[in-house]
Design an enzyme around this catalytic site. Structure first.
Site, PDB file in Angstrom:
ATOM      1  N   GLN A  20       0.877  -1.106   0.039  1.00 24.42           N
ATOM      2  CA  GLN A  20       0.085  -0.045   0.057  1.00 24.42           C
ATOM      3  C   GLN A  20       0.845   1.247   0.148  1.00 24.42           C
ATOM      4  OE1 GLN A  20      -2.484  -1.672   3.309  1.00 24.42           O
ATOM      5  NE2 GLN A  20      -4.090  -0.397   2.164  1.00 24.42           N
ATOM      6  N   ARG A  77       3.831  -0.114  12.835  1.00 17.88           N
ATOM      7  CA  ARG A  77       3.571  -1.317  12.373  1.00 17.88           C
ATOM      8  C   ARG A  77       3.639  -1.279  10.773  1.00 17.88           C
ATOM      9  NH1 ARG A  77      -2.109  -3.901  10.858  1.00 17.88           N
ATOM     10  NH2 ARG A  77      -1.339  -6.085  10.293  1.00 17.88           N
ATOM     11  N   HIS A 121       1.042  -9.314   4.551  1.00 18.83           N
ATOM     12  CA  HIS A 121       0.149  -8.341   4.606  1.00 18.83           C
ATOM     13  C   HIS A 121      -0.295  -8.705   3.069  1.00 18.83           C
ATOM     14  CE1 HIS A 121      -2.255  -4.782   6.657  1.00 18.83           C
ATOM     15  NE2 HIS A 121      -2.741  -5.120   5.369  1.00 18.83           N
ATOM     16  N   ASN A 165      -1.700 -10.656   8.565  1.00 20.22           N
ATOM     17  CA  ASN A 165      -2.721  -9.757   8.796  1.00 20.22           C
ATOM     18  C   ASN A 165      -4.136 -10.336   8.136  1.00 20.22           C
ATOM     19  OD1 ASN A 165      -3.934  -7.024   9.021  1.00 20.22           O
ATOM     20  ND2 ASN A 165      -4.264  -7.071   7.078  1.00 20.22           N
ATOM     21  N   GLU A 166      -5.120 -10.341   8.766  1.00 20.34           N
ATOM     22  CA  GLU A 166      -6.645 -10.671   8.503  1.00 20.34           C
ATOM     23  C   GLU A 166      -6.758 -11.934   7.538  1.00 20.34           C
ATOM     24  OE1 GLU A 166      -8.034  -7.093   6.679  1.00 20.34           O
ATOM     25  OE2 GLU A 166      -8.192  -5.984   8.654  1.00 20.34           O
ATOM     26  N   ASN A 294      -8.136  -5.862  14.298  1.00 21.82           N
ATOM     27  CA  ASN A 294      -8.362  -4.729  13.426  1.00 21.82           C
ATOM     28  C   ASN A 294      -9.805  -4.420  13.482  1.00 21.82           C
ATOM     29  OD1 ASN A 294      -5.643  -4.958  12.340  1.00 21.82           O
ATOM     30  ND2 ASN A 294      -6.233  -5.529  10.664  1.00 21.82           N
ATOM     31  N   TYR A 296     -12.887  -1.589  12.539  1.00 24.53           N
ATOM     32  CA  TYR A 296     -13.548  -0.583  11.656  1.00 24.53           C
ATOM     33  C   TYR A 296     -14.931  -0.219  11.887  1.00 24.53           C
ATOM     34  CZ  TYR A 296      -9.034  -0.481   9.395  1.00 24.53           C
ATOM     35  OH  TYR A 296      -7.620  -0.372   8.820  1.00 24.53           O
ATOM     36  N   GLU A 353      -5.327  -2.173  14.013  1.00 23.70           N
ATOM     37  CA  GLU A 353      -5.771  -1.154  12.977  1.00 23.70           C
ATOM     38  C   GLU A 353      -7.170  -0.342  13.419  1.00 23.70           C
ATOM     39  OE1 GLU A 353      -6.115  -2.691   8.923  1.00 23.70           O
ATOM     40  OE2 GLU A 353      -4.162  -3.469   9.115  1.00 23.70           O
TER      41      GLU A 353
HETATM   42  C1  GAL Z   1      -7.728  -3.676   6.557  1.00 23.45           C
HETATM   43  C2  GAL Z   1      -6.437  -3.827   5.779  1.00 23.45           C
HETATM   44  C3  GAL Z   1      -5.569  -2.683   5.569  1.00 23.45           C
HETATM   45  C4  GAL Z   1      -6.451  -1.395   4.993  1.00 23.45           C
HETATM   46  C5  GAL Z   1      -7.814  -1.354   5.786  1.00 23.45           C
HETATM   47  C6  GAL Z   1      -8.530  -0.332   5.409  1.00 23.45           C
HETATM   48  O1  GAL Z   1      -8.690  -4.562   6.172  1.00 23.45           O
HETATM   49  O2  GAL Z   1      -5.616  -4.770   6.613  1.00 23.45           O
HETATM   50  O3  GAL Z   1      -4.775  -3.087   4.608  1.00 23.45           O
HETATM   51  O4  GAL Z   1      -6.691  -1.438   3.879  1.00 23.45           O
HETATM   52  O5  GAL Z   1      -8.411  -2.574   5.975  1.00 23.45           O
HETATM   53  O6  GAL Z   1      -9.777  -0.743   4.577  1.00 23.45           O
END
Ligand code: GAL
Length: 449
Positions: A20, A77, A121, A165-166, A294, A296, A353
């Site tokens: 990224q 990170r 990742h 990661n994820e 993570n 969101y 995250e």
């Molecule tokens: C996560 C991912 C990141 C970033 C973030 C926002 O799933 O680990 O790389 O893109 O979402 O969408």
């Protein structure tokens, strides 16, 4: 608001990922990853954006570390690009790639910033994809060899390691939904990939212990707390399915050495299951030092008879949504942390995250006044604080992301950074208001009036 002061050893950080931000996609001997291939196939990514240049961090890492220092980060990170250090995924080592990560890590340490390295990742070497990628069991062992290489090269410098990661996103978004590389839509493949990723995690933990290096190792899972639309029996069932699919499919193997029974039975019935070798569940559930999460948004679901997994996600009205169309729901972070501590682990948890995309703009004064992100972050800090108050051993928090960057299928159209990157204007970096707010939070070790 009373002052909310975090524990004195709480770590504040920011996160990024190699593909990224790094750019330099074909420089200094780097091999291709599945993301190089996927982004160059027209139609996969919004505006056909690629990570070829991204934030050019490969060349600008010193400037970026100076910015981290200015904000006052305790920890950073980042992820290592597997094909940058092993262009074919295995075998010949690319010394220039190793040297880049050494320079990065040494400069972080010099700046007083603790490096936290993610091994995977999402940028699998293309050469391994050509042999079947994560569906091929051999990839597990190549990953272990790659992990061992990185432990021996960076082990004495990096105190925190994250295997994956994820794995949900890698397996399901990449192999079932087809929105990420390698772009398949195949349930069997996705389930096998998920399982193999988890086995490779366990083996990488084994190698870490055997290496004898100091430091800690864990895994990062993307989890969203699930809420049922109503208390009805049907909606509760929907919630259970959604939670099993998104969260427990990864949490249960890692912490309880088993897959969720009902979902496993359904998969076996419907798709004939996937290969689990003797001993795999023990490997997957090797003791880790911390769990990374993570977070969101949350999921709100209702019952849907026609769906395989009996649920459908709904969008609550009168909520605030980010540019990703994700609901802003900080309480979900608190609820999730409390649940994890209660049902899965009393080990340390890191939020690896958390953050939000908004339509930021450089204002006439040359600044970026990203008030929605300031609000988003502060509300999530509060939620994290409440979890600590409730007894959760939350040890740190990484904002996603340090920089605006290549947001996978959305290309450069979504900005998650606390630092603005002007891609049109020589990659100029500008601290957004959210970065300035974060700087104050770190200086105060919490939220003050
Ligand atoms: C996560 C991912 C990141 C970033 C973030 C926002 O799933 O680990 O790389 O893109 O979402 O969408």
């Amino acid at each position: 608001m009373a002052n909310l002061i975090f524990p004195s050893d709480f770590e504040w950080g920011a996160a990024t990922a190699a593909y990224q931000i790094e750019g330099a996609a074909a420089e200094d001997g780097k091999g291709k990853s599945i993301w190089d291939t996927f982004t160059h196939q027209k139609g996969n990514i919004l505006n056909n954006d690629t990570g070829d240049i991204a934030c050019d961090h490969y060349h600008r890492y010193q400037e970026d570390i100076a910015l981290m220092k200015e904000i006052g980060l305790d920890t950073y990170r980042f992820s290592i690009s597997w094909p940058r250090v092993l262009p074919a995924g295995k075998g010949k080592v690319n010394q220039k790639g190793i040297d880049f990560y050494k320079r990065l890590v040494n400069q972080l340490l010099e700046a007083g910033i603790k490096p936290a390295a993610t091994l995977y990742h999402w940028d699998l070497p293309e050469q391994l994809q050509l042999k079947g990628g994560w569906e091929n069991r051999d990839t597990i062992y190549y990953f272990q060899e790659y992990a061992e290489l990185m432990y021996s090269e960076l082990g004495d410098l990096v105190p925190r390691w994250i295997t994956h990661n994820e794995p949900f996103v890698v397996s399901m978004v990449g192999n079932l939904f087809g929105e990420h590389a390698p772009g398949y839509q195949d349930y069997n493949k996705a389930l096998q990939v998920a399982h193999n990723l988890l086995v490779s995690h366990g083996l990488a933990v084994d190698s870490f212990r055997e290496s004898g290096i100091k430091g800690e190792i864990g895994i990062t899972l993307n989890l969203n707390h699930v809420y049922a639309k109503t208390d009805s029996k049907e909606d509760q069932q929907a919630k259970d399915y959604c939670d099993a699919f998104n969260n427990r499919w990864f949490l249960d193997p890692v912490f309880k050495a088993k897959y969720p029974t009902k979902l496993l039975a359904l998969y076996q019935d419907k798709f004939g299951g996937f290969e689990i070798e003797t001993g795999d569940m023990e490997i997957i559930s090797r003791e880790i030092d911390f769990l990374g999460i993570n977070y969101y948004s949350r999921a709100v679901v209702e019952y849907a008879e026609d769906e395989l997994l009996k649920h459908k996600t709904i969008k609550p009205e009168q909520a605030i949504y980010t540019a990703m169309n994700w609901e802003v729901y900080p309480d979900g972070l608190r609820d999730l942390l409390i649940r994890l501590n209660k049902e899965y682990t009393d080990k340390e948890i890191f939020i690896t995250e958390n953050g939000a995309a908004f339509a930021d703009q450089l204002a006439a004064d040359g600044q970026v006044h990203d008030q929605p992100r300031v609000d988003y972050l502060r509300e999530h800090f509060k939620a994290a604080y409440q979890a600590i108050e409730a007894g959760v051993p939350l040890a740190g928090y990484y904002v996603w992301s340090l920089l605006d960057n290549f947001e996978w299928a959305f290309g450069y159209s979504k900005r998650f950074g606390i630092i603005h990157v002007d891609y049109q204007n020589q990659q100029q970096r500008t601290l957004k208001d959210s970065a300035k707010m974060f700087k104050q939070v770190i200086a105060d070790n919490g939220l003050t009036d």
